[in-house]
Motif scaffolding. Structure first.
Motif, PDB file in Angstrom:
ATOM      1  N   ALA B 201       0.828  -1.214   0.000  1.00  0.00           N
ATOM      2  CA  ALA B 201       0.000   0.000   0.000  1.00  0.00           C
ATOM      3  C   ALA B 201       0.859   1.260   0.000  1.00  0.00           C
ATOM      4  N   SER B 202       2.011   1.171   0.611  1.00  0.00           N
ATOM      5  CA  SER B 202       2.853   2.365   0.739  1.00  0.00           C
ATOM      6  C   SER B 202       3.406   2.836  -0.598  1.00  0.00           C
ATOM      7  N   ILE B 203       3.389   1.971  -1.595  1.00  0.00           N
ATOM      8  CA  ILE B 203       3.870   2.393  -2.919  1.00  0.00           C
ATOM      9  C   ILE B 203       2.720   2.434  -3.923  1.00  0.00           C
ATOM     10  N   SER B 204       1.488   2.503  -3.390  1.00  0.00           N
ATOM     11  CA  SER B 204       0.326   2.411  -4.284  1.00  0.00           C
ATOM     12  C   SER B 204      -0.139   3.768  -4.794  1.00  0.00           C
ATOM     13  N   PHE B 205       0.397   4.856  -4.268  1.00  0.00           N
ATOM     14  CA  PHE B 205      -0.085   6.172  -4.686  1.00  0.00           C
ATOM     15  C   PHE B 205       1.097   7.071  -5.029  1.00  0.00           C
ATOM     16  N   LYS B 206       0.770   8.250  -5.509  1.00  0.00           N
ATOM     17  CA  LYS B 206       1.824   9.183  -5.895  1.00  0.00           C
ATOM     18  C   LYS B 206       1.902  10.348  -4.899  1.00  0.00           C
ATOM     19  N   PRO B 207       3.072  10.845  -4.598  1.00  0.00           N
ATOM     20  CA  PRO B 207       4.369  10.382  -5.097  1.00  0.00           C
ATOM     21  C   PRO B 207       4.765   9.031  -4.529  1.00  0.00           C
ATOM     22  N   ARG B 208       5.341   8.190  -5.413  1.00  0.00           N
ATOM     23  CA  ARG B 208       5.909   6.934  -4.928  1.00  0.00           C
ATOM     24  C   ARG B 208       7.244   7.291  -4.291  1.00  0.00           C
ATOM     25  N   ARG B 209       7.255   7.126  -2.995  1.00  0.00           N
ATOM     26  CA  ARG B 209       8.309   7.738  -2.195  1.00  0.00           C
ATOM     27  C   ARG B 209       9.416   6.750  -1.873  1.00  0.00           C
ATOM     28  N   GLN B 210      10.621   7.200  -1.938  1.00  0.00           N
ATOM     29  CA  GLN B 210      11.707   6.385  -1.419  1.00  0.00           C
ATOM     30  C   GLN B 210      11.869   6.752   0.048  1.00  0.00           C
ATOM     31  N   ASP B 408      12.179   7.442 -17.391  1.00  0.00           N
ATOM     32  CA  ASP B 408      12.444   6.132 -16.804  1.00  0.00           C
ATOM     33  C   ASP B 408      13.628   6.163 -15.848  1.00  0.00           C
ATOM     34  N   GLY B 409      14.031   7.374 -15.454  1.00  0.00           N
ATOM     35  CA  GLY B 409      15.214   7.499 -14.600  1.00  0.00           C
ATOM     36  C   GLY B 409      15.095   6.729 -13.309  1.00  0.00           C
ATOM     37  N   THR B 410      13.935   6.749 -12.712  1.00  0.00           N
ATOM     38  CA  THR B 410      13.751   6.033 -11.461  1.00  0.00           C
ATOM     39  C   THR B 410      12.272   5.817 -11.231  1.00  0.00           C
ATOM     40  N   SER B 411      11.948   4.757 -10.505  1.00  0.00           N
ATOM     41  CA  SER B 411      10.539   4.510 -10.205  1.00  0.00           C
ATOM     42  C   SER B 411      10.135   5.103  -8.869  1.00  0.00           C
ATOM     43  N   PHE B 412      11.090   5.641  -8.146  1.00  0.00           N
ATOM     44  CA  PHE B 412      10.825   6.261  -6.855  1.00  0.00           C
ATOM     45  C   PHE B 412      11.363   7.690  -6.838  1.00  0.00           C
ATOM     46  N   GLY B 413      10.669   8.581  -6.117  1.00  0.00           N
ATOM     47  CA  GLY B 413      11.233   9.881  -5.835  1.00  0.00           C
ATOM     48  C   GLY B 413      12.289   9.742  -4.764  1.00  0.00           C
ATOM     49  N   ALA B 414      13.177  10.727  -4.664  1.00  0.00           N
ATOM     50  CA  ALA B 414      14.246  10.673  -3.666  1.00  0.00           C
ATOM     51  C   ALA B 414      13.658  10.830  -2.264  1.00  0.00           C
ATOM     52  N   VAL B 415      14.455  10.459  -1.282  1.00  0.00           N
ATOM     53  CA  VAL B 415      14.062  10.718   0.102  1.00  0.00           C
ATOM     54  C   VAL B 415      13.866  12.218   0.256  1.00  0.00           C
ATOM     55  N   ASN B 416      12.756  12.620   0.839  1.00  0.00           N
ATOM     56  CA  ASN B 416      12.490  14.045   0.947  1.00  0.00           C
ATOM     57  C   ASN B 416      11.814  14.337   2.285  1.00  0.00           C
ATOM     58  N   CYS B 417      12.568  14.967   3.162  1.00  0.00           N
ATOM     59  CA  CYS B 417      12.035  15.320   4.478  1.00  0.00           C
ATOM     60  C   CYS B 417      11.530  16.756   4.430  1.00  0.00           C
ATOM     61  N   SER B 418      10.251  16.944   4.606  1.00  0.00           N
ATOM     62  CA  SER B 418       9.698  18.294   4.508  1.00  0.00           C
ATOM     63  C   SER B 418       8.742  18.569   5.671  1.00  0.00           C
ATOM     64  N   GLY B 504      23.224   8.120  -1.174  1.00  0.00           N
ATOM     65  CA  GLY B 504      22.296   7.445  -0.280  1.00  0.00           C
ATOM     66  C   GLY B 504      20.866   7.850  -0.545  1.00  0.00           C
ATOM     67  N   MET B 505      20.655   9.145  -0.772  1.00  0.00           N
ATOM     68  CA  MET B 505      19.298   9.630  -1.024  1.00  0.00           C
ATOM     69  C   MET B 505      18.745   9.063  -2.327  1.00  0.00           C
ATOM     70  N   MET B 506      19.647   8.747  -3.234  1.00  0.00           N
ATOM     71  CA  MET B 506      19.194   8.219  -4.521  1.00  0.00           C
ATOM     72  C   MET B 506      19.264   6.696  -4.562  1.00  0.00           C
ATOM     73  N   GLY B 507      19.558   6.093  -3.405  1.00  0.00           N
ATOM     74  CA  GLY B 507      19.505   4.645  -3.313  1.00  0.00           C
ATOM     75  C   GLY B 507      20.713   3.952  -3.895  1.00  0.00           C
ATOM     76  N   ARG B 508      21.816   4.658  -3.946  1.00  0.00           N
ATOM     77  CA  ARG B 508      23.001   4.016  -4.496  1.00  0.00           C
ATOM     78  C   ARG B 508      23.989   3.698  -3.370  1.00  0.00           C
TER      79      ARG B 508
END
Lengths: 354, 620
Positions: B201-210, B408-418, B504-508
């Motif tokens: 469920a956590s990846i079922s909506f937008k933004p698909r968050r990392q 197609d750069g990524t299927s997830f947005g970057a970690v974003n603390c707001s 790290g934020m980009m999952g690498r």
């Protein structure tokens, strides 16, 4: 915490004279190495991997169930009545790591042999493949305190338990304290204690039940590792060893060597699966491997490694079945190879290592 | 000489930046890209909204007494849980004002009277923190089935940490405890199917968050599904899996640490209250610090990162914040910093008296001043602290860079603390784990100006080459070698920033280096006295539950969704559970945890000399 970083060779294994210590050694070595897939199994969806952490955790959980809920003590017998599958290997390891004596039987074992087996062994627990096997064991009036059904769910009114319910309970039992108690119990097993019970098919008359000690079993594994040392990245393909105790031990050796991924084959689909995963080690009764070497497979040999093809040809030429008169019953599989005797001359070591 | 060269390079970068921007800012902004994972185009800085900030201001809050009464009525079945979704139960207005050099929150309930509590003991500090907040992230889209908790629903942001309580069982008996573990009389424990459903469920909506997935509890390692849950979180695409753990499991069973790492466990969010056994005595284990050190050793060997987390209670362990910082710096090879959590009076602390609450209250401003005093001003209260939400600027940069790779750069947005600037603040340090040299980044790098530069880069949204060139110029012009710690260079900083945090934020994969970035944060969770709905609706650390994703504070405090969800999905009474599944061990009563001495397994090989590495040390 300096841990061994070397493969499990004969020299190293000599110090681990029980399967309990061998289990712990393998667990430590594998955990500290690169992520490793211990088992691969196939179903209609494709191959499924069992990584090392899951395999060793499952062994602990089954072991805790046996200790805590079935009160299994060292020396107690446990029957595993199942074809080759991941659960069978996990159950076998759990029993021997806790000092129990495991007797693995093919579900196709005739009723009279099976009845005698249960009478002789008086197992504390029996793992059975499915509902039909469970019903059969109950119908034969086998003496067994607890029955765990690997596939499917036993009727709710029975005292028997499904594998998934057992793993659920084992998971809850799997606390740090109990897991360490499992390891302490594994350390306390002595080399001279019996580890496996097997039918001596060479004895005159009805097959006789015998036991082999932890030391004897580990010796066999050491022989295996000496004759065919594991290499990083090895993938072994195993065909159900049936009654061949030596082949069953070969599977344990491949699990414990710290390197090999053991793929469990599906009967009648060996050729296809071998072509699919391209193993570099084959384990199984000769006649099963011959089946894998049928023309349908050989036509696809380009997809398998040349070593496998070489072995298959070797096995086919050496162990070609004798012509059988038309209508004559097939001889018992377990009598066709030396591998049925104890001490065992493993076809794996003898044949494949060539 | 080095400083001179650096100053020249810096000046050149300054000239380059100004020259470039004199053109760049006159050319119309390139429209932002719309990645597949996002509900719309990447937001420009001027499109980001902010909650009402400053003071005096009015906000929506809760009456501490009405909430408890209502929750009790719902749990007893007298009132319907649906009222929480459709109504405004216990809601009252609150005023945040500056009085006598302090920030206070005050609210009056017609039935229960006036409630007052401290927000900050330094309004200047709070003013700076609010001013440094870059703005909110996206509003969520298509999340109706996940965020459905009435006025407590999360409305903004993509989230940073998804917390999932695997079980309410625990092997300790702490005070404070968010969830009153072991004491509530029932067991709430997720099945593996529950866990999968929550993660799906956590990846079922937008933004698909990392996000970081953080398994919590109770003690999450007591869940039979802990390892499988780590593996599944990785499988669905999350690249950082944490557990909020007391570490006992790892100290008592080293093999479990190695297996957890193999299963996908990355970081222990590690309960850590002080650097002596005495300083941990309120956890009721007499040798708890020894246990913690053992756990750290084992996790270090297993390759698990560790972030100590300390609940700070005034008069109880506030004297430990300095020593804990020292401990983190001394072990910076394995510790990623430290997360201080000023006390939130919830769980079994909800019945605290007013006098106790006033005496025990600790805020982010307390923390900033305490660390400044401890370090002799090396951590500056006004220069070095940024709101947790400032990380959103770097998330925006990561999103921009990834969007340059195409849709197609990524299927997830970057970690974003707001999150809301009142939710917490942090200091970022660089530390050399070999020489033990350390410094705040803000001492030698102008983060404020760098964040402004990032906004320009992302807003103008030029192509890959021009974006990278601007980042390089900005990086250099904001770096002052003369103020950097000894041995630290611009090159080291670039490696740290781009091969560490940004990767790290980009999952690498993050590269191992002598210098490491340490995060020292203060995360101030709300309680019934400090509750502010403007914070709740911007929560970035939601709880993933069987009833959707719920704001951290709405779950643990607020109207008390935790008790409601747990009651709705209780699996057994504690008594039944113990009878059917066995009792687990609880370490309490001020007794010591027995730590097994290390000893060796039998030596290998009786005839040949044992090969190198053939000794196996038994641990535990």
């Amino acid at each position: 915490m300096v841990q061994s970083a070397i493969p499990l060779t004969g020299n190293v294994a000599n110090a681990f004279r029980t399967l309990g210590l061998l289990y712990m050694r393998s667990e430590q070595r594998v955990s500290r190495g690169a992520p490793r897939v211990v088992l691969r199994t196939r179903d209609a969806d494709g191959w499924h991997d069992t990584p090392a952490w899951r395999f060793f955790r499952h062994v602990i959980r089954v072991g805790l169930f046996l200790r805590e809920r079935c009160k299994m003590q060292p020396g107690d017998r446990v029957v595993v009545l199942s074809p080759l599958r991941a659960e069978r290997i996990i159950a076998e390891w759990a029993v021997v790591a806790q000092g129990g004596v495991v007797a693995t039987l093919d579900p196709g074992t005739p009723d009279d042999v099976l009845t005698r087996a249960f009478e002789h062994l008086s197992p504390r627990v029996a793992f059975v493949a499915d509902g039909a096997t469970r019903d059969r064991v109950r119908r034969l009036g086998a003496r067994v305190e607890r029955l765990v059904q690997i596939e499917g769910v036993p009727p709710p009114d029975s005292q028997d338990m499904s594998w998934s319910a057992m793993m659920d309970l084992g998971g809850t039992l799997d606390t740090a304290e109990r897991a360490q108690a499992f390891r302490t119990a594994a350390r306390s097993v002595r080399p001279e204690m019996p580890a496996i019970a097997y039918m001596d098919l060479q004895s005159p008359g009805a097959p006789e039940w015998k036991t082999a000690s932890h030391a004897a079993v580990v010796d066999r594994l050491v022989d295996l590792w000496k004759s065919s040392p594991a290499r990083p990245g090895d993938v072994a393909y195993a065909v159900d060893p049936g009654e061949y105790a030596g082949l069953r031990l070969a599977l344990w050796g491949l699990i414990a060597d710290g390197e090999t991924t053991l793929a469990l084959g599906t009967p009648e689909r060996e050729a296809f699966e071998i072509a699919e995963i391209r193993p570099n080690v084959l384990v199984g009764p000769v006649e099963s491997l011959q089946r894998a070497a049928q023309p349908s497979y050989m036509l696809r040999q380009a997809e398998a490694s040349s070593r496998v093809v070489q072995w298959l040809r070797l096995l086919t030429s050496r162990a070609a079945p004798r012509p059988r008169p038309e209508g004559a019953p097939a001889p018992p599989r377990s009598l066709t190879l030396e591998g049925s005797r104890w001490p065992l001359t493993s076809p794996f070591a003898q044949e494949v290592a060539q | 000489m080095n400083d001179l060269v650096s100053a020249v390079v810096r000046e050149l970068a300054e000239l380059g930046w100004r020259g470039f921007q004199s053109v760049n800012t006159r050319v119309p902004e390139t429209p932002s890209r719309s990645p597949d994972w996002a509900p719309g185009p990447l937001p420009k800085s001027h499109e980001r909204t902010k909650p009402p900030l400053g003071w005096p201001r009015e906000t929506d809050s809760l009456c501490p007494r009405c909430v408890i009464d209502t929750r009790t009525a719902i749990l007893s079945g007298e009132r319907d849980v649906g009222e929480l979704v459709t109504g405004h139960i216990g809601e009252i207005k609150a005023q945040i004002t500056e009085e006598n050099g302090r920030l206070v929150i005050r609210k009056t309930c017609r039935e229960h009277g006036t409630f007052e509590d401290l927000i900050s003991l330094d309004p200047q500090f709070s003013r700076i923190i609010e001013a440094r907040y870059p703005g909110r992230d996206y509003r969520t889209l298509g999340d109706e089935l996940v965020h459905r908790h009435g006025t407590s629903s999360i409305q903004y942001g993509r989230g940073t940490v998804l917390t999932i309580d695997l079980t309410n069982r625990c092997n300790m008996m702490c005070n404070p405890c968010f969830m009153d573990a072991n004491q509530v009389g029932y067991v709430h424990e997720l099945t593996m199917d529950d866990i999968k459903q929550i993660l799906d469920a956590s990846i079922s909506f937008k933004p698909r968050r990392q996000m970081t997935v953080q398994f919590s509890g109770g003690e999450p390692t007591m869940s039979p599904h802990f390892l499988e849950a780590c593996a599944y979180a990785k499988k669905v695409g999350y690249f950082n899996v944490q557990a909020a753990t007391n570490g006992l499991r790892f100290a008592l069973e080293p093999e479990f640490a190695f297996q957890a790492k193999e299963a996908g466990f990355d970081l222990a969010y590690f309960q850590f209250d002080g650097v002596s056994n005495d300083a941990n005595s309120h956890r009721h284990i007499s040798n708890l610090f020894d246990v913690k050190r053992r756990a750290i050793e084992i996790m270090r060997a297993a390759g698990i990162q560790i972030l100590p987390v300390t609940t700070v209670v005034n008069g109880i362990n506030d004297s430990q914040v300095g020593p804990i910082l020292d401990f983190s710096l001394a072990n910076s090879d394995v510790l990623d910093g430290v997360s201080f959590q000023p006390v939130s009076f919830t769980g079994r602390d909800e019945e605290v008296t007013d006098d106790q609450r006033r005496a025990r209250r600790y805020t982010t401003s307390h923390l900033a001043h305490a660390l400044s005093r401890h370090t002799g001003g090396k951590i500056d209260v006004y220069r070095d602290w940024y709101p947790l939400g400032a990380m959103g600027a770097f998330g925006a940069l990561a999103d921009h860079l990834q969007s340059l790779h195409g849709p197609d750069g990524t299927s997830f947005g970057a970690v974003n603390c707001s999150c809301h600037p009142n939710c917490g603040a942090s200091v970022v340090l660089v530390a050399n784990h070999r020489t033990k040299t350390w410094s705040t980044i803000t001492q030698f790098f102008d983060i404020g100006r760098f964040m402004a530069d990032i906004a320009v880069i992302c807003d103008t949204a030029r192509g890959k080459e021009l974006s990278l060139a601007q980042i390089a110029m900005s990086f250099v012009r904001n770096y002052d070698q003369s103020k950097a710690p000894p041995g630290f260079t611009l090159l080291e900083f670039v490696k740290l920033f781009f091969y560490g945090k940004m990767r790290g934020m980009m999952g690498r994969e993050v590269k191992e280096q002598d210098w490491r970035i340490l995060w020292v944060g203060g995360m101030w969770f709300q309680d019934l006295w400090t509750y502010d709905f403007r914070r709740t609706e911007m929560c970035v650390i939601p709880y993933g539950t069987q009833e959707g994703e719920i704001s951290f504070c709405a779950y643990n405090t607020g109207v008390g969704w935790r008790q409601i969800v747990e009651n709705m999905h209780t699996v057994a009474t504690t008594k039944e559970w113990f009878e059917e599944r066995g009792r687990h061990r609880v370490y309490a009563g001020n007794k010591a945890v027995a730590l097994a001495p290390g000893r060796r397994l039998p030596l290998v090989g009786s005839t040949n000399a044992a090969p190198l590495g053939a000794y196996v040390r038994e641990v535990g």
